[in-house]
Design an enzyme around this catalytic site. Structure first.
Site, PDB file in Angstrom:
ATOM      1  N   SER A  32     -12.236 -24.735 -33.006  1.00  0.00           N
ATOM      2  CA  SER A  32     -13.458 -25.467 -33.315  1.00  0.00           C
ATOM      3  C   SER A  32     -14.652 -24.517 -33.442  1.00  0.00           C
ATOM      4  CB  SER A  32     -13.709 -26.505 -32.220  1.00  0.00           C
ATOM      5  OG  SER A  32     -15.023 -26.965 -32.286  1.00  0.00           O
ATOM      6  N   SER A  33     -14.790 -23.607 -32.485  1.00  0.00           N
ATOM      7  CA  SER A  33     -15.931 -22.682 -32.547  1.00  0.00           C
ATOM      8  C   SER A  33     -15.858 -21.773 -33.761  1.00  0.00           C
ATOM      9  CB  SER A  33     -15.976 -21.766 -31.329  1.00  0.00           C
ATOM     10  OG  SER A  33     -15.958 -22.488 -30.163  1.00  0.00           O
ATOM     11  N   SER A  87     -38.264 -18.534 -29.396  1.00  0.00           N
ATOM     12  CA  SER A  87     -39.107 -17.900 -30.403  1.00  0.00           C
ATOM     13  C   SER A  87     -39.683 -18.910 -31.383  1.00  0.00           C
ATOM     14  CB  SER A  87     -38.308 -16.852 -31.188  1.00  0.00           C
ATOM     15  OG  SER A  87     -37.753 -15.918 -30.305  1.00  0.00           O
ATOM     16  N   LYS A 110     -37.803  -8.548 -26.203  1.00  0.00           N
ATOM     17  CA  LYS A 110     -37.980  -9.971 -26.493  1.00  0.00           C
ATOM     18  C   LYS A 110     -38.981 -10.606 -25.537  1.00  0.00           C
ATOM     19  CE  LYS A 110     -33.895 -11.007 -28.926  1.00  0.00           C
ATOM     20  NZ  LYS A 110     -34.487 -11.787 -29.983  1.00  0.00           N
ATOM     21  N   ARG A 141     -17.636 -15.854  -3.449  1.00  0.00           N
ATOM     22  CA  ARG A 141     -17.657 -17.006  -4.354  1.00  0.00           C
ATOM     23  C   ARG A 141     -16.275 -17.637  -4.402  1.00  0.00           C
ATOM     24  NH1 ARG A 141     -17.598 -14.337 -10.454  1.00  0.00           N
ATOM     25  NH2 ARG A 141     -17.462 -16.505 -11.060  1.00  0.00           N
ATOM     26  N   HIS A 170     -17.857 -10.716 -22.300  1.00  0.00           N
ATOM     27  CA  HIS A 170     -19.260 -10.350 -22.310  1.00  0.00           C
ATOM     28  C   HIS A 170     -19.968 -10.767 -23.592  1.00  0.00           C
ATOM     29  CE1 HIS A 170     -22.916  -8.902 -20.702  1.00  0.00           C
ATOM     30  NE2 HIS A 170     -23.173  -8.579 -21.948  1.00  0.00           N
ATOM     31  N   ASP A 203     -27.329 -29.524 -46.951  1.00  0.00           N
ATOM     32  CA  ASP A 203     -26.345 -29.803 -45.901  1.00  0.00           C
ATOM     33  C   ASP A 203     -25.731 -28.475 -45.483  1.00  0.00           C
ATOM     34  OD1 ASP A 203     -24.211 -30.846 -44.256  1.00  0.00           O
ATOM     35  OD2 ASP A 203     -24.364 -32.723 -45.361  1.00  0.00           O
ATOM     36  N   HIS A 255     -18.322  -3.786 -16.977  1.00  0.00           N
ATOM     37  CA  HIS A 255     -19.197  -3.964 -15.809  1.00  0.00           C
ATOM     38  C   HIS A 255     -18.725  -5.143 -14.945  1.00  0.00           C
ATOM     39  CE1 HIS A 255     -22.111  -6.439 -18.545  1.00  0.00           C
ATOM     40  NE2 HIS A 255     -21.232  -7.239 -18.007  1.00  0.00           N
ATOM     41  N   HIS A 256     -17.781  -5.921 -15.456  1.00  0.00           N
ATOM     42  CA  HIS A 256     -17.182  -6.965 -14.625  1.00  0.00           C
ATOM     43  C   HIS A 256     -16.027  -6.416 -13.788  1.00  0.00           C
ATOM     44  CE1 HIS A 256     -19.362 -10.239 -16.649  1.00  0.00           C
ATOM     45  NE2 HIS A 256     -19.287  -9.453 -17.701  1.00  0.00           N
ATOM     46  N   GLU A 303     -19.277 -13.261 -25.171  1.00  0.00           N
ATOM     47  CA  GLU A 303     -19.397 -14.704 -24.971  1.00  0.00           C
ATOM     48  C   GLU A 303     -20.691 -15.073 -24.239  1.00  0.00           C
ATOM     49  OE1 GLU A 303     -17.902 -17.412 -25.884  1.00  0.00           O
ATOM     50  OE2 GLU A 303     -18.753 -18.827 -24.424  1.00  0.00           O
ATOM     51  N   HIS A 319     -15.152 -26.980 -13.877  1.00  0.00           N
ATOM     52  CA  HIS A 319     -16.613 -26.986 -14.024  1.00  0.00           C
ATOM     53  C   HIS A 319     -17.057 -25.849 -14.949  1.00  0.00           C
ATOM     54  CE1 HIS A 319     -20.903 -26.650 -13.063  1.00  0.00           C
ATOM     55  NE2 HIS A 319     -20.688 -25.392 -12.714  1.00  0.00           N
ATOM     56  N   TRP A 333     -12.517 -19.929 -14.224  1.00  0.00           N
ATOM     57  CA  TRP A 333     -12.677 -20.029 -15.684  1.00  0.00           C
ATOM     58  C   TRP A 333     -12.251 -18.736 -16.369  1.00  0.00           C
ATOM     59  CZ3 TRP A 333     -15.896 -17.741 -19.508  1.00  0.00           C
ATOM     60  CH2 TRP A 333     -16.763 -16.748 -19.036  1.00  0.00           C
ATOM     61  N   THR A 335     -33.583  -6.658 -24.579  1.00  0.00           N
ATOM     62  CA  THR A 335     -33.922  -7.924 -23.928  1.00  0.00           C
ATOM     63  C   THR A 335     -35.372  -7.893 -23.462  1.00  0.00           C
ATOM     64  OG1 THR A 335     -31.638  -7.908 -23.141  1.00  0.00           O
ATOM     65  CG2 THR A 335     -33.079  -9.594 -22.244  1.00  0.00           C
ATOM     66  N   TYR A 394     -23.421 -13.609 -24.446  1.00  0.00           N
ATOM     67  CA  TYR A 394     -24.509 -13.507 -25.418  1.00  0.00           C
ATOM     68  C   TYR A 394     -24.450 -14.609 -26.453  1.00  0.00           C
ATOM     69  CZ  TYR A 394     -26.454  -9.745 -23.006  1.00  0.00           C
ATOM     70  OH  TYR A 394     -27.054  -9.049 -22.010  1.00  0.00           O
TER      71      TYR A 394
HETATM   72  C1  HEM Z   1     -29.937  -7.764 -18.718  1.00  0.00           C
HETATM   73  C2  HEM Z   1     -28.916  -8.537 -18.931  1.00  0.00           C
HETATM   74  C3  HEM Z   1     -27.664  -8.659 -18.077  1.00  0.00           C
HETATM   75  C4  HEM Z   1     -27.042  -7.757 -17.264  1.00  0.00           C
HETATM   76  C5  HEM Z   1     -27.486  -6.325 -16.991  1.00  0.00           C
HETATM   77  C6  HEM Z   1     -25.884  -8.407 -16.699  1.00  0.00           C
HETATM   78  C7  HEM Z   1     -24.971  -7.819 -15.833  1.00  0.00           C
HETATM   79  C8  HEM Z   1     -23.899  -8.463 -15.263  1.00  0.00           C
HETATM   80  C9  HEM Z   1     -22.919  -7.850 -14.415  1.00  0.00           C
HETATM   81  C10 HEM Z   1     -22.900  -6.369 -14.036  1.00  0.00           C
HETATM   82  C11 HEM Z   1     -22.017  -8.804 -14.030  1.00  0.00           C
HETATM   83  C12 HEM Z   1     -20.769  -8.611 -13.180  1.00  0.00           C
HETATM   84  C13 HEM Z   1     -21.067  -8.823 -11.750  1.00  0.00           C
HETATM   85  C14 HEM Z   1     -19.825  -8.825 -10.908  1.00  0.00           C
HETATM   86  O1  HEM Z   1     -18.883  -9.585 -11.203  1.00  0.00           O
HETATM   87  O2  HEM Z   1     -19.818  -8.088  -9.912  1.00  0.00           O
HETATM   88  C15 HEM Z   1     -22.430 -10.036 -14.640  1.00  0.00           C
HETATM   89  C16 HEM Z   1     -21.769 -11.254 -14.477  1.00  0.00           C
HETATM   90  C17 HEM Z   1     -22.035 -12.363 -15.252  1.00  0.00           C
HETATM   91  N1  HEM Z   1     -23.060 -12.493 -16.175  1.00  0.00           N
HETATM   92 FE1  HEM Z   1     -24.484 -11.108 -16.579  1.00  0.00          FE
HETATM   93  N2  HEM Z   1     -25.808  -9.672 -17.165  1.00  0.00           N
HETATM   94  C18 HEM Z   1     -26.885  -9.863 -18.011  1.00  0.00           C
HETATM   95  C19 HEM Z   1     -27.169 -11.002 -18.706  1.00  0.00           C
HETATM   96  C20 HEM Z   1     -26.391 -12.129 -18.746  1.00  0.00           C
HETATM   97  C21 HEM Z   1     -26.576 -13.234 -19.635  1.00  0.00           C
HETATM   98  C22 HEM Z   1     -27.656 -13.332 -20.692  1.00  0.00           C
HETATM   99  C23 HEM Z   1     -25.608 -14.136 -19.346  1.00  0.00           C
HETATM  100  C24 HEM Z   1     -25.333 -15.496 -19.963  1.00  0.00           C
HETATM  101  C25 HEM Z   1     -26.157 -16.213 -20.610  1.00  0.00           C
HETATM  102  C26 HEM Z   1     -24.815 -13.604 -18.274  1.00  0.00           C
HETATM  103  C27 HEM Z   1     -23.741 -14.255 -17.719  1.00  0.00           C
HETATM  104  C28 HEM Z   1     -22.927 -13.742 -16.758  1.00  0.00           C
HETATM  105  C29 HEM Z   1     -21.795 -14.435 -16.186  1.00  0.00           C
HETATM  106  C30 HEM Z   1     -21.302 -15.834 -16.585  1.00  0.00           C
HETATM  107  C31 HEM Z   1     -21.243 -13.591 -15.232  1.00  0.00           C
HETATM  108  C32 HEM Z   1     -20.100 -13.892 -14.280  1.00  0.00           C
HETATM  109  C33 HEM Z   1     -18.788 -13.927 -14.895  1.00  0.00           C
HETATM  110  C34 HEM Z   1     -17.739 -14.282 -13.878  1.00  0.00           C
HETATM  111  O3  HEM Z   1     -17.296 -13.394 -13.154  1.00  0.00           O
HETATM  112  O4  HEM Z   1     -17.360 -15.472 -13.796  1.00  0.00           O
HETATM  113  N3  HEM Z   1     -25.309 -12.372 -17.937  1.00  0.00           N
HETATM  114  N4  HEM Z   1     -23.589  -9.802 -15.381  1.00  0.00           N
HETATM  115 CU   LIG Z   2     -20.977  -9.083 -18.813  1.00  0.00          CU
END
Ligand code: HEM
Ligand SMILES: [Cu+2]
Lengths: 187, 528
Positions: free
Chosen positions: B172-173, B271, B334, B453, B256, B108, B305-306, B258, B79, B144, B331, B260
């Site tokens: 591809s990307s 916008s 914006k 999770r 990370h 084009d 931060h992950h 990614e 998923h 994933w 952010t 963005y």
């Molecule tokens: C102010 C902006 C953001 C902050 C401060 C932030 C912060 C964080 C942090 C600290 C985690 C890790 C949490 C943990 O695993 O304990 C996380 C996970 C995640 N964030 Fe964000 N994030 C932000 C914006 C975004 C955006 C814009 C996206 C995607 C469009 C995003 C997608 C994700 C995803 C997919 C995960 C989980 C990844 C995984 O473990 O599978 N985040 N974020």
């Molecule tokens: Cu991140």
């Protein structure tokens, strides 16, 4: 396709290749970074020579020993004592008991880790079973020595150092060489 | 510039476009390829969505009812992979293909043949990934994020196919990104200076650079997983001198940026839409460009931060905590600019605007939970719980996906020549808005209460919340069927759309007739 366009494509492709290489470069960079800063709790992979360090009798450091076979490793593996108190600069020996309760020969590799991480830079091993792979025939046991000292330069904030070994079964990757304790293995 | 346009002009003369399947297989037309990307993304959205339904079905009640845990893990993994690489990213690439040439007055994309390739290898990548689910041992089940040693020591025999499919997605990307950059740099109509480019073009240009910087790193890390598993290397195997934590560093160095990649084009879309329906110029255009660029640069400095709970030294957690919080600043700029654009605007609330407004509110909620997660000590409680699941679904579903849906409604009249059914569209919007919150908001609470999770079963005290969440999930899934209906209806017919479509719309794409002719801007337009 004009020249300006092809140079741009060339540059971008180069960036792609460079970033692929960078991904791989992160592997040694990570090790170097951790070596220099010691933040990973990794101790040196090579023995240090037993230099005549000045023993600092004014301080006592508690060393805790943890030993743990990895899930897939059937050996019994433990230190002779759980903890000891040392003065920085003193050379000590600690024996680890390894026992292979299975009927097959197994090769083990111990991987050390020191906590707190930054103390790793000050924990010196003169001799360690972790520098080489260890061979043990089925049903046998052995004592594996570790000779170490704590650097007198250890910052004052550290009073306890935990040394942890994880022991892995590396029989599949075993390559006999002169450093190993059993070059006859593989008969 | 002129040499480019005449060279491409020449295509226009032998414009005997083949019919049937051949047209789609061999097409080099940016509009055809854009449509294919978008349809592909929609199909993937439903396949990935079906997997989410399986997950929510299993979690409807505590205990194991429908699937066994191993299959459950395959569902969460595939998923995630499908939604990220199969739905969101191709949808943005599709929009880029359709809109960027029209927005900058180019005939084009710069590299049309490569464009065809970058699309057509994608279905194969996902076919391979999906086939593994039916093979002995099943598909990937390590999440994933494919952390080692789950993906190396403990993974099943189809891992090689997983790696192969990720390689194809990456190629591809990367090709798509090179194409976008070359198009924007070289093919802008005379007078289309950098600071006149629509923000969608700007955000995509920056996204394309992010893609080029990090997709190769992803390719590298999957290759290391492959060799660790099959060729006895030990990049991530402590017994052989490697380090499993190193995997996480390399993965999140990709990961990370990614996230963005999946949100910057969304910023561009919002916008574009907000000024149209507020009938005002975008507030703070230049600051939007700089904010996007600074988000992109900062995104390389926050990856750990992950990994707060991996035992990093305190100074490293502090560093990553502060850099992460710093990202909230651009952010915030914006969000401020969008709100300021609406301030005293003559607003109307057609479906694209509704989705854009929902985006602004719900994405901000996701950003706020992100800031909470970035607080190191707090993250020790939140990490790997449903709170994280709530966070990234707010930014990805009610963020990225809502922006894509908004874009589809916004540009559908340009693509098909017909207005979509406004009533049905509003129905789709309200159903989506309500169900998405029923689905994801309670996840914050169960997460804070400690529900981990990626598990098929849970403690009894979470039962009510989970039943509620599952109902929200089914409703959200059903609501998306309305979307498909709207699209089909709009493609078939409907009220004729004018060239400008929306009263307040500005930009080159609104100067060509609706539907946009097969070839546009054969001669570059004059930009005042
Ligand atoms: C102010 C902006 C953001 C902050 C401060 C932030 C912060 C964080 C942090 C600290 C985690 C890790 C949490 C943990 O695993 O304990 C996380 C996970 C995640 N964030 Fe964000 N994030 C932000 C914006 C975004 C955006 C814009 C996206 C995607 C469009 C995003 C997608 C994700 C995803 C997919 C995960 C989980 C990844 C995984 O473990 O599978 N985040 N974020
Ligand atoms: Cu991140």
């Amino acid at each position: 396709m004009n020249a300006k366009q092809s140079t741009l494509i060339g540059k971008l492709s180069l960036l792609v290749v460079a970033m692929f290489a960078f991904g791989y470069a992160l592997v040694p960079l990570y090790d170097v970074f951790c070596d220099i800063t010691g933040i990973n709790g990794k101790t040196a992979a090579e023995p240090v020579s037993a230099e005549e360090a000045i023993v600092d009798t004014s301080r006592e450091i508690t060393i805790e020993f943890i030993a743990r076979p990895n899930q897939q490793m059937p050996w019994i593996f433990k230190p002779e004592v759980r903890r000891m108190t040392v003065h920085p600069g003193e050379i000590h020996v600690m024996n680890y008991l390894a026992e292979n309760p299975t009927i097959r020969s197994i090769v083990g590799q111990a991987v050390p880790s020191v906590s707190p991480g930054r103390a790793a830079l000050f924990f010196h091993k003169i001799e360690c079973f972790c520098f080489t792979q260890q061979y043990l025939a089925g049903g046998k046991d052995m004592l594996m020595p570790l000779q170490f000292y704590v650097d007198p330069a250890l910052p004052a904030q550290y009073s306890t150092i935990t040394l942890s070994y994880t022991l892995y079964d590396v029989t599949a990757q075993w390559q006999p060489d002169e450093h190993d304790n059993a070059s006859e293995f593989g008969e | 510039m002129s040499t480019v346009t005449t060279a491409d002009h020449h295509d226009e003369h032998h414009d005997h476009k083949p019919t049937g399947i051949k047209r789609w297989l061999f097409t080099t037309n940016h509009k055809d390829i854009g449509s294919m990307y978008l349809i592909f993304a929609l199909v993937m959205f439903f396949i990935g969505g079906a997997m989410a339904m399986v997950i929510r079905l299993e979690l409807f009640q505590p205990g194991l009812q429908f699937v066994d845990p191993q299959f459950f893990n395959q569902m969460t993994t595939v998923h995630g992979l499908i939604m990220v690489f199969g739905a969101v990213m191709p949808a943005f690439t599709g929009l880029a293909n359709w809109m960027i040439p029209m927005m900058i007055g180019a005939p084009d994309m710069a590299l049309p043949r490569m464009n065809n390739w970058s699309f057509w290898i994608l279905p194969f990548a996902f076919l391979i990934l999906l086939i593994t689910l039916f093979m002995p041992g099943g598909g990937p089940d390590f999440g994933w994020t494919f952390y080692a040693p789950l993906s190396t020591t403990y993974s099943n025999d189809t891992t090689a196919l997983f790696v192969f499919s990720v390689h194809i997605m990456g190629i591809s990307s990367i090709m798509g990104a090179i194409n976008v950059i070359v198009t924007i740099v070289n093919m802008r109509a005379p007078g289309m200076t950098w600071m006149k480019m629509p923000l969608f073009v700007w955000t995509w240009l920056i996204t394309a650079f992010l893609l080029i910087m990090v997709m190769p790193v992803l390719a590298g890390v999957v290759t290391m997983v492959l060799t660790d598993k099959y060729f006895a290397t030990s990049f991530f195997d402590a017994a052989g001198g490697g380090d499993p934590v190193l995997f996480q560093h390399i993965f999140w160095f990709f990961g990370h940026p990614e996230v963005y990649i999946m949100i910057l084009p969304a910023f561009g879309i919002v916008s574009a839409i907000v000024p149209t329906f507020a009938r005002k110029k975008l507030f703070g255009y230049a600051s939007m460009v700089y904010a996007t660029a600074s988000i992109a640069i900062l995104s390389f400095l926050v990856w750990a931060h992950h990994m707060f709970t991996t035992g990093m030294p305190v100074f490293a957690t502090l560093f990553f905590m502060y850099t992460t919080m710093l990202i909230a600043v651009p952010t915030g700029v914006k969000v401020f600019n969008w709100v300021a654009t609406m301030w005293r605007g003559a607003m109307t609330f057609e479906v694209p605007m509704m989705f854009a407004l929902a985006f602004i509110v719900l994405f901000t909620i996701g950003g706020l939970s992100g800031v909470m997660l970035a607080i190191t000590p707090a993250d020790f409680q939140y990490h790997d719980t449903y709170f994280v699941v709530a966070h990234f679904h707010y930014v990805l579903v009610s963020g990225a996906v809502f922006s894509i849906v908004a874009a589809a409604y916004y540009w559908l009249p340009k693509w098909t020549g017909h207005m979509y059914d406004e009533k049905l569209g509003q129905l789709h919007f309200w159903c989506s808005l309500i169900s998405v919150n029923l689905l994801f908001f309670p996840m914050h609470f169960v997460g804070l209460a400690g529900m981990p999770r990626r598990i098929p079963d849970y403690a009894l005290q979470f039962a009510d919340f989970n039943a509620f969440i599952s109902v929200g999930g089914f409703l959200f899934g059903l609501s998306q069927l309305i979307f498909v209906w709207v699209i089909i209806k709009c493609a078939r017919g409907g009220e004729k759309a004018t060239a400008q479509v929306w009263e307040g719309a500005e930009g080159l794409e609104w100067e060509v007739p609706s539907p946009a002719p097969y070839h546009t801007f054969g001669t570059p337009p004059q930009i005042k």
